[in-house]
Write a protein that holds these residues in place. Structure first.
Motif, PDB file in Angstrom:
ATOM      1  N   CYS A  70      25.876  23.288 -62.344  1.00  0.00           N
ATOM      2  CA  CYS A  70      27.327  23.363 -62.579  1.00  0.00           C
ATOM      3  C   CYS A  70      27.930  24.654 -62.034  1.00  0.00           C
ATOM      4  O   CYS A  70      29.150  24.834 -62.099  1.00  0.00           O
ATOM      5  N   GLY A  71      27.096  25.564 -61.578  1.00  0.00           N
ATOM      6  CA  GLY A  71      27.617  26.835 -61.071  1.00  0.00           C
ATOM      7  C   GLY A  71      27.869  27.848 -62.159  1.00  0.00           C
ATOM      8  O   GLY A  71      28.447  28.907 -61.907  1.00  0.00           O
ATOM      9  N   ALA A  87      29.358  24.311 -56.761  1.00  0.00           N
ATOM     10  CA  ALA A  87      30.337  24.227 -57.857  1.00  0.00           C
ATOM     11  C   ALA A  87      30.815  25.597 -58.320  1.00  0.00           C
ATOM     12  O   ALA A  87      31.914  25.726 -58.862  1.00  0.00           O
ATOM     13  N   ARG A  91      36.526  24.987 -56.048  1.00  0.00           N
ATOM     14  CA  ARG A  91      37.404  24.570 -57.145  1.00  0.00           C
ATOM     15  C   ARG A  91      37.506  23.052 -57.226  1.00  0.00           C
ATOM     16  O   ARG A  91      37.498  22.481 -58.309  1.00  0.00           O
ATOM     17  N   ARG A  94      34.594  21.392 -58.924  1.00  0.00           N
ATOM     18  CA  ARG A  94      34.578  21.590 -60.386  1.00  0.00           C
ATOM     19  C   ARG A  94      35.411  20.522 -61.088  1.00  0.00           C
ATOM     20  O   ARG A  94      35.163  20.193 -62.249  1.00  0.00           O
ATOM     21  N   GLY A  95      36.403  20.013 -60.400  1.00  0.00           N
ATOM     22  CA  GLY A  95      37.232  18.956 -60.986  1.00  0.00           C
ATOM     23  C   GLY A  95      36.563  17.594 -60.984  1.00  0.00           C
ATOM     24  O   GLY A  95      37.092  16.651 -61.561  1.00  0.00           O
ATOM     25  N   ARG A  96      35.394  17.497 -60.331  1.00  0.00           N
ATOM     26  CA  ARG A  96      34.690  16.208 -60.271  1.00  0.00           C
ATOM     27  C   ARG A  96      33.427  16.210 -61.124  1.00  0.00           C
ATOM     28  O   ARG A  96      32.626  15.291 -61.070  1.00  0.00           O
ATOM     29  N   ILE A  97      33.253  17.305 -61.895  1.00  0.00           N
ATOM     30  CA  ILE A  97      32.073  17.415 -62.759  1.00  0.00           C
ATOM     31  C   ILE A  97      32.510  17.307 -64.222  1.00  0.00           C
ATOM     32  O   ILE A  97      33.499  17.900 -64.624  1.00  0.00           O
ATOM     33  N   LEU A  99      30.827  18.061 -67.941  1.00  0.00           N
ATOM     34  CA  LEU A  99      29.642  18.684 -68.549  1.00  0.00           C
ATOM     35  C   LEU A  99      29.710  18.576 -70.067  1.00  0.00           C
ATOM     36  O   LEU A  99      30.734  18.901 -70.670  1.00  0.00           O
ATOM     37  N   HIS A 123      42.316  19.921 -66.261  1.00  0.00           N
ATOM     38  CA  HIS A 123      41.913  19.199 -65.049  1.00  0.00           C
ATOM     39  C   HIS A 123      43.140  18.695 -64.278  1.00  0.00           C
ATOM     40  O   HIS A 123      42.992  17.935 -63.318  1.00  0.00           O
ATOM     41  N   VAL A 167      37.116  12.784 -69.738  1.00  0.00           N
ATOM     42  CA  VAL A 167      38.561  12.532 -69.709  1.00  0.00           C
ATOM     43  C   VAL A 167      39.145  12.511 -68.296  1.00  0.00           C
ATOM     44  O   VAL A 167      40.142  11.824 -68.041  1.00  0.00           O
ATOM     45  N   HIS A 168      38.514  13.217 -67.362  1.00  0.00           N
ATOM     46  CA  HIS A 168      39.059  13.260 -66.005  1.00  0.00           C
ATOM     47  C   HIS A 168      38.296  12.332 -65.065  1.00  0.00           C
ATOM     48  O   HIS A 168      38.421  12.448 -63.845  1.00  0.00           O
ATOM     49  N   GLU A 169      37.507  11.411 -65.655  1.00  0.00           N
ATOM     50  CA  GLU A 169      36.751  10.420 -64.880  1.00  0.00           C
ATOM     51  C   GLU A 169      35.943  11.087 -63.768  1.00  0.00           C
ATOM     52  O   GLU A 169      36.147  10.804 -62.569  1.00  0.00           O
TER      53      GLU A 169
END
Lengths: 325, 245
Positions: A70-71, A87, A91, A94-97, A99, A123, A167-169
């Motif tokens: 995840c960085g 990651a 930027r 990070r919006g596609r991970i 955790l 997000h 929540v951000h799929e």
């Protein structure tokens, strides 16, 4: 994925698995040290869509490996590519991970809805309220519950974390022991959800130290022990390896010496050590040994008091895998 | 599905979350009590008959109690916890692993700390200034020095919270040893402490001379603001480079 493989023991399995350039997660020779402590040592693997389980005992390096992916911490050496990027510095990635961290830390004064809504807002989701309600429903939590998450049970907090991660799929879900604290019904429900997400093309990496959990998470397993990737492959092969490995069994019996001689004579054991009223036997075929021990004892006129495997736990399996490398 | 999080939006989100996490009954009660004690001492001094110059008495009291103790300690409690607590309990990940810049996180935390520190310091100090009959100059000086002090201390302690565990202990050491003792040794040392600048603001606006408060008003205002800006830049760099649990 490769067959079960302490790589040095099976020449057909490459000792350094090839990284698929199109993989959603590519971990290449990653080592992570904290001072003198090596938490992750020279780990290489790649995974694509679907559910992949990361199995290992507590302290094996699973969480550190997830943090590196995840960085959240930089590897000491090696490279990690997640969705084609790093990651830690990218930027957009990070919006596609999503955790679910292992630690039980939430913003305790927020309600579940507010917590997940904040996750959506951070997000950049426009209708964060609706998104939060949708995923809270997905994990079976009441979006209108005003109680702060600090007052939630462990299982409910786990589901709040999961909702916030979903929540951000995201395309990649990294779930560190996400089933901890869940009751069996919720556990089944979450496992179904993971498979559904995997079927939808998402990449899910799910860690666990419980073998039965991993059995239900999916067939693809990475086994990590003592910071090293001990094996990769199909869960059923791991199960077979567990059954086939050498077993050590303690047999408490009157007349231990006579029983030991009979077991050796019938080729049921690889080795025996004798104490005053018990034996410690090593066998590669635990099923055959189990079928014959009572018969042999009866033939010898020996009364068995106890037959107990001494290494039938998951830790010993991990130890075995590491030692075979 | 993630969208764009602008820096302004990121500051708003960080501000809201940190503010909510910082407000605890224990913190507020303890710091209200400290402020009330300062105000009560000022009221007692104001009510006594043996004062030759109420302005000088007020300046010395506000400098010694307000800017040596109240302002730095209130700022320390909030600012060091703003991101420090989140770093230590593991909740920082919920702001860090997001598709947004890291510097707005530090700015939002700094603003949240200021939001809480300002009323808890300015109200008792202004009450003190009024209670000792210090006049409008003392009130103005107290407000300006209070704002500048809170702004600078908050930035420094947000950074401290990101750099060190047990930052409140280190911060207390800084306040008591550096600002309280070392900075009193001479004018150069005083320039390396925020207290030297707040003291100079009080001196400049009231014409009451205080030891080691000899900086001009523009310098006394601008240098702490520069210190705050540098501390925030360093906090942003630290946020970017640090390991997150």
């Amino acid at each position: 994925m490769a067959d079960w493989a302490p790589p040095a023991a099976q020449p057909d399995v490459p000792s350094s698995p090839v990284i698929d350039p199109n993989a959603m997660v590519a971990v290449d020779n990653v080592t992570k040290s904290f001072g003198d402590v090596v938490a992750v040592s020279d780990v290489t693997f790649s995974v694509g869509p679907g559910v992949t389980a990361l199995l290992g005992p507590n302290g094996a390096g699973k969480s550190t490996l997830f943090r590196v992916m995840c960085g959240l911490t930089a590897p000491t050496s090696g490279t990690v590519r997640v969705l084609g990027a790093d990651a830690r510095n990218d930027r957009a990635v990070r919006g596609r991970i999503g955790l679910v961290p292992q630690q039980d830390a939430l913003f305790d004064r927020l309600s579940a809805h507010r917590f997940v809504e904040v996750s959506a807002q951070t997000h950049g989701i426009v209708d964060a309220d609706s998104a939060a309600r949708r995923v809270l429903d997905l994990v079976d939590l009441d979006a209108d519950e005003a109680k702060p998450v600090g007052a939630y049970s462990k299982g409910m907090r786990q589901r709040v974390k999961l909702a916030a991660a979903l929540v951000h799929e995201p395309d990649l879900l990294i779930l560190d022991e996400p089933l901890t604290g869940l009751d069996p019904v919720q556990r089944n429900r979450m496992i179904r959800l993971f498979h559904q997400l995997g079927d939808d093309g998402k990449c899910l990496l799910v860690s666990s130290h419980v073998l039965d959990e991993v059995a239900r998470l999916g067939s693809r397993v990475l086994v990590i022990a003592q910071g090293r990737l001990a094996a990769t492959g199909d869960y059923r092969d791991l199960r077979g390896l567990m059954d086939d490995r050498p077993h050590r069994i303690r047999v408490a019996a009157d007349g231990a010496r006579a029983l030991a001689a009979a077991l050796v004579a019938r080729d049921l054991v690889n080795g025996v050590s004798i104490a005053v009223d018990s034996l410690m036997v090593d066998t590669n075929d635990v099923d055959r040994f189990g079928r014959h021990i009572a018969i042999v004892a009866k033939e010898c006129g020996v009364r068995l008091r106890e037959v107990e495997p001494t290494d039938d736990d998951l830790e010993s399996v991990f130890r075995y895998l590491v030692e075979r490398r | 599905m993630s969208g764009v999080v602008t820096p302004v939006r990121a500051i708003q989100l960080s501000y809201g979350i940190v503010l909510r996490q910082l407000i605890t009954r224990g913190r507020l009660a303890a710091l209200l009590l400290v402020g009330a004690v300062v105000a009560a001492i000022a009221i007692a001094v104001g009510a006594s008959d043996n004062r030759t110059d109420p302005v000088e008495t007020g300046v010395r009291l506000i400098s010694d109690l307000g800017f040596t103790t109240l302002v730095p300690i209130v700022a320390l409690v909030f600012a060091s916890a703003a991101l420090g607590d989140m770093r230590e309990d593991g909740t920082l990940v919920y702001l860090w692993l997001r598709p947004m810049d890291r510097w707005p996180i530090a700015v939002g935390a700094w603003l949240a700390s200021i939001t809480l520190s300002l009323p808890l310091t300015l109200v008792p100090l202004v009450v003190s200034a009024v209670a000792v009959d210090g006049g409008s100059d003392l009130v103005r000086a107290t407000v300006l020095a209070g704002v500048i002090g809170v702004v600078a201390y908050s930035a420094l302690f947000v950074l401290l919270g990101l750099l060190l565990k047990n930052s409140i202990v280190w911060g207390l050491g800084y306040i008591l040893i550096w600002e309280g003792i070392v900075a009193a040794f001479g004018s150069f040392a005083a320039k390396l402490a925020i207290r030297g600048y707040t003291r100079s603001i009080l001196t400049s606006l009231t014409d009451i001379n205080l030891d080691l408060g000899d900086l001009s008003l523009p310098v006394a205002v601008i240098v702490p603001l520069v210190v705050a800006a540098v501390a925030l830049v360093l906090a942003a760099v630290r946020l970017h480079a640090m390991d997150v649990a």
